[in-house]
Design a protein around this motif. Structure first.
Motif, PDB file in Angstrom:
ATOM      1  N   GLN A 142     -30.101 -17.618  14.405  1.00 42.40           N
ATOM      2  CA  GLN A 142     -29.760 -17.404  15.813  1.00 42.40           C
ATOM      3  C   GLN A 142     -28.834 -18.505  16.320  1.00 42.40           C
ATOM      4  N   PHE A 143     -29.078 -19.737  15.907  1.00 37.69           N
ATOM      5  CA  PHE A 143     -28.225 -20.858  16.301  1.00 37.69           C
ATOM      6  C   PHE A 143     -26.794 -20.653  15.804  1.00 37.69           C
ATOM      7  N   LEU A 144     -26.628 -20.308  14.529  1.00 37.37           N
ATOM      8  CA  LEU A 144     -25.299 -20.093  13.969  1.00 37.37           C
ATOM      9  C   LEU A 144     -24.590 -18.945  14.678  1.00 37.37           C
ATOM     10  N   LEU A 145     -25.326 -17.892  15.007  1.00 34.30           N
ATOM     11  CA  LEU A 145     -24.743 -16.752  15.699  1.00 34.30           C
ATOM     12  C   LEU A 145     -24.253 -17.147  17.085  1.00 34.30           C
ATOM     13  N   CYS A 146     -25.069 -17.871  17.840  1.00 36.04           N
ATOM     14  CA  CYS A 146     -24.677 -18.271  19.198  1.00 36.04           C
ATOM     15  C   CYS A 146     -23.476 -19.202  19.176  1.00 36.04           C
ATOM     16  N   ALA A 147     -23.470 -20.166  18.255  1.00 33.36           N
ATOM     17  CA  ALA A 147     -22.335 -21.088  18.160  1.00 33.36           C
ATOM     18  C   ALA A 147     -21.062 -20.337  17.783  1.00 33.36           C
ATOM     19  N   SER A 148     -21.171 -19.402  16.853  1.00 28.78           N
ATOM     20  CA  SER A 148     -20.011 -18.635  16.406  1.00 28.78           C
ATOM     21  C   SER A 148     -19.503 -17.707  17.503  1.00 28.78           C
ATOM     22  N   ALA A 149     -20.426 -17.080  18.242  1.00 26.44           N
ATOM     23  CA  ALA A 149     -20.029 -16.160  19.304  1.00 26.44           C
ATOM     24  C   ALA A 149     -19.328 -16.894  20.445  1.00 26.44           C
ATOM     25  N   LEU A 150     -19.849 -18.049  20.848  1.00 23.47           N
ATOM     26  CA  LEU A 150     -19.200 -18.829  21.904  1.00 23.47           C
ATOM     27  C   LEU A 150     -17.813 -19.271  21.453  1.00 23.47           C
ATOM     28  N   HIS A 151     -17.709 -19.724  20.208  1.00 29.43           N
ATOM     29  CA  HIS A 151     -16.419 -20.131  19.649  1.00 29.43           C
ATOM     30  C   HIS A 151     -15.440 -18.960  19.687  1.00 29.43           C
ATOM     31  N   HIS A 152     -15.896 -17.790  19.303  1.00 23.83           N
ATOM     32  CA  HIS A 152     -15.036 -16.601  19.292  1.00 23.83           C
ATOM     33  C   HIS A 152     -14.571 -16.256  20.708  1.00 23.83           C
ATOM     34  N   ALA A 153     -15.466 -16.321  21.673  1.00 21.91           N
ATOM     35  CA  ALA A 153     -15.101 -16.002  23.053  1.00 21.91           C
ATOM     36  C   ALA A 153     -14.073 -16.980  23.608  1.00 21.91           C
ATOM     37  N   LEU A 154     -14.137 -18.238  23.176  1.00 20.52           N
ATOM     38  CA  LEU A 154     -13.227 -19.272  23.684  1.00 20.52           C
ATOM     39  C   LEU A 154     -11.908 -19.330  22.926  1.00 20.52           C
ATOM     40  N   THR A 155     -11.861 -18.792  21.706  1.00 21.86           N
ATOM     41  CA  THR A 155     -10.658 -18.956  20.882  1.00 21.86           C
ATOM     42  C   THR A 155     -10.086 -17.658  20.321  1.00 21.86           C
ATOM     43  N   GLY A 156     -10.880 -16.589  20.271  1.00 21.13           N
ATOM     44  CA  GLY A 156     -10.448 -15.427  19.507  1.00 21.13           C
ATOM     45  C   GLY A 156     -10.212 -14.149  20.276  1.00 21.13           C
ATOM     46  N   ILE A 157     -10.347 -14.166  21.602  1.00 21.52           N
ATOM     47  CA  ILE A 157     -10.208 -12.918  22.367  1.00 21.52           C
ATOM     48  C   ILE A 157      -8.936 -12.900  23.200  1.00 21.52           C
ATOM     49  N   VAL A 158      -8.631 -13.996  23.894  1.00 19.96           N
ATOM     50  CA  VAL A 158      -7.381 -14.092  24.664  1.00 19.96           C
ATOM     51  C   VAL A 158      -6.635 -15.346  24.228  1.00 19.96           C
ATOM     52  N   ASP A 159      -5.324 -15.350  24.471  1.00 20.05           N
ATOM     53  CA  ASP A 159      -4.496 -16.465  24.012  1.00 20.05           C
ATOM     54  C   ASP A 159      -4.476 -17.648  24.975  1.00 20.05           C
ATOM     55  N   ASP A 160      -4.638 -17.399  26.267  1.00 19.61           N
ATOM     56  CA  ASP A 160      -4.605 -18.500  27.230  1.00 19.61           C
ATOM     57  C   ASP A 160      -5.498 -18.178  28.414  1.00 19.61           C
ATOM     58  N   ASP A 161      -5.674 -19.155  29.269  1.00 19.60           N
ATOM     59  CA  ASP A 161      -6.518 -19.006  30.454  1.00 19.60           C
ATOM     60  C   ASP A 161      -7.895 -18.452  30.100  1.00 19.60           C
ATOM     61  N   VAL A 162      -8.502 -19.056  29.099  1.00 16.14           N
ATOM     62  CA  VAL A 162      -9.839 -18.615  28.693  1.00 16.14           C
ATOM     63  C   VAL A 162     -10.844 -18.955  29.780  1.00 16.14           C
ATOM     64  N   ILE A 163     -10.682 -20.126  30.378  1.00 11.29           N
ATOM     65  CA  ILE A 163     -11.559 -20.559  31.462  1.00 11.29           C
ATOM     66  C   ILE A 163     -10.739 -20.657  32.745  1.00 11.29           C
ATOM     67  N   ILE A 164     -11.246 -20.090  33.808  1.00 12.02           N
ATOM     68  CA  ILE A 164     -10.563 -20.109  35.100  1.00 12.02           C
ATOM     69  C   ILE A 164     -11.390 -20.965  36.051  1.00 12.02           C
ATOM     70  N   ASP A 165     -10.802 -22.072  36.496  1.00 14.91           N
ATOM     71  CA  ASP A 165     -11.486 -23.016  37.385  1.00 14.91           C
ATOM     72  C   ASP A 165     -10.745 -23.033  38.710  1.00 14.91           C
ATOM     73  N   ASP A 166     -11.259 -22.287  39.676  1.00 17.54           N
ATOM     74  CA  ASP A 166     -10.597 -22.199  40.971  1.00 17.54           C
ATOM     75  C   ASP A 166     -11.639 -22.074  42.074  1.00 17.54           C
ATOM     76  N   GLU A 167     -11.222 -21.564  43.239  1.00 16.34           N
ATOM     77  CA  GLU A 167     -12.131 -21.493  44.371  1.00 16.34           C
ATOM     78  C   GLU A 167     -13.320 -20.559  44.124  1.00 16.34           C
ATOM     79  N   SER A 168     -13.209 -19.686  43.146  1.00  9.41           N
ATOM     80  CA  SER A 168     -14.319 -18.773  42.847  1.00  9.41           C
ATOM     81  C   SER A 168     -15.303 -19.374  41.847  1.00  9.41           C
ATOM     82  N   GLY A 169     -15.009 -20.575  41.360  1.00 10.27           N
ATOM     83  CA  GLY A 169     -15.938 -21.255  40.461  1.00 10.27           C
ATOM     84  C   GLY A 169     -15.349 -21.520  39.091  1.00 10.27           C
TER      85      GLY A 169
END
Length: 202
Positions: A142-169
């Motif tokens: 479960q640990f390996l799966l969660c680490a891999s899934a978070l990594h994939h969401a941050l690096t493997g789905i979109v090319d830029d603006d993975v995290i949006i830090d603005d007035e909405s949070g």
């Protein structure tokens, strides 16, 4: 699910090669003899068949998670149970805590004193004065799966603006969030917030 099932699930959503191939029976025998302890069955299987050949870095929010290579697994844990500068042990580190990863020096361990088939994974904050380990996964798989899934969401789905830090949070972008959050609801279970606490839209 067993660890093999989790590794296969990781392969279903990412093409990243994390080198999950193990250190073999000789490494396990060496660690077992040096520590004079029987490792929980799942962690034994991880060492023999799935510990990465090279240290793997998984993207997180902030410091990456460093999953140690098979060759780095050792009872001598510099900065945790041993001070290499003063050449002496460090107190307050339980002899049954086995370090196999860290996140910005925050130790990630299994407690070899625990019985059972699976190995609960714990993390603590480094530099807090004492170790306050809290569970972040019910098993190595479960640990390996969660680490891999978070990594994939941050690096493997979109090319830029993975995290949006603005007035909405501080939010994970919609495409990554629409994949990651339901995935974590299914597989992270009670540790959902432990892995996604940084995101206001989780």
């Amino acid at each position: 699910m067993n660890i093999k099932d989790y590794i296969e699930l990781i392969g279903s959503f990412t093409k990243a090669d994390f080198g999950f191939q193990g250190g073999g029976g000789s490494l396990y025998s060496k660690l077992q003899q040096e520590g004079n302890v029987i490792f929980p069955e799942e962690f034994q299987e991880y060492i023999v068949s799935y510990a990465p050949a090279h240290s793997q870095f998984f993207e997180c929010v902030g410091n990456p998670l460093d999953l140690y290579s098979a060759g780095r697994l050792s009872w001598l844990m510099n900065g945790y149970n041993y001070n290499p500068v003063e050449n002496k042990p460090i107190s307050h580190w339980d002899k049954t805590w086995f370090l196999f990863a860290d996140e910005g020096a925050d130790p990630i361990i299994v407690d070899l004193a625990e019985g059972g088939r699976h190995s609960t994974v714990y993390r603590a904050m480094h530099g807090a004065g004492e170790w306050d380990f809290r569970p972040i996964a019910d098993s190595i798989g479960q640990f390996l799966l969660c680490a891999s899934a978070l990594h994939h969401a941050l690096t493997g789905i979109v090319d830029d603006d993975v995290i949006i830090d603005d007035e909405s949070g501080f939010n994970l972008n919609d495409r990554s969030a629409s994949w990651l959050f339901p995935f974590f609801r299914q597989y992270a279970d009670k540790y959902y917030k432990d892995w996604l606490v940084s995101f206001d839209n989780s």
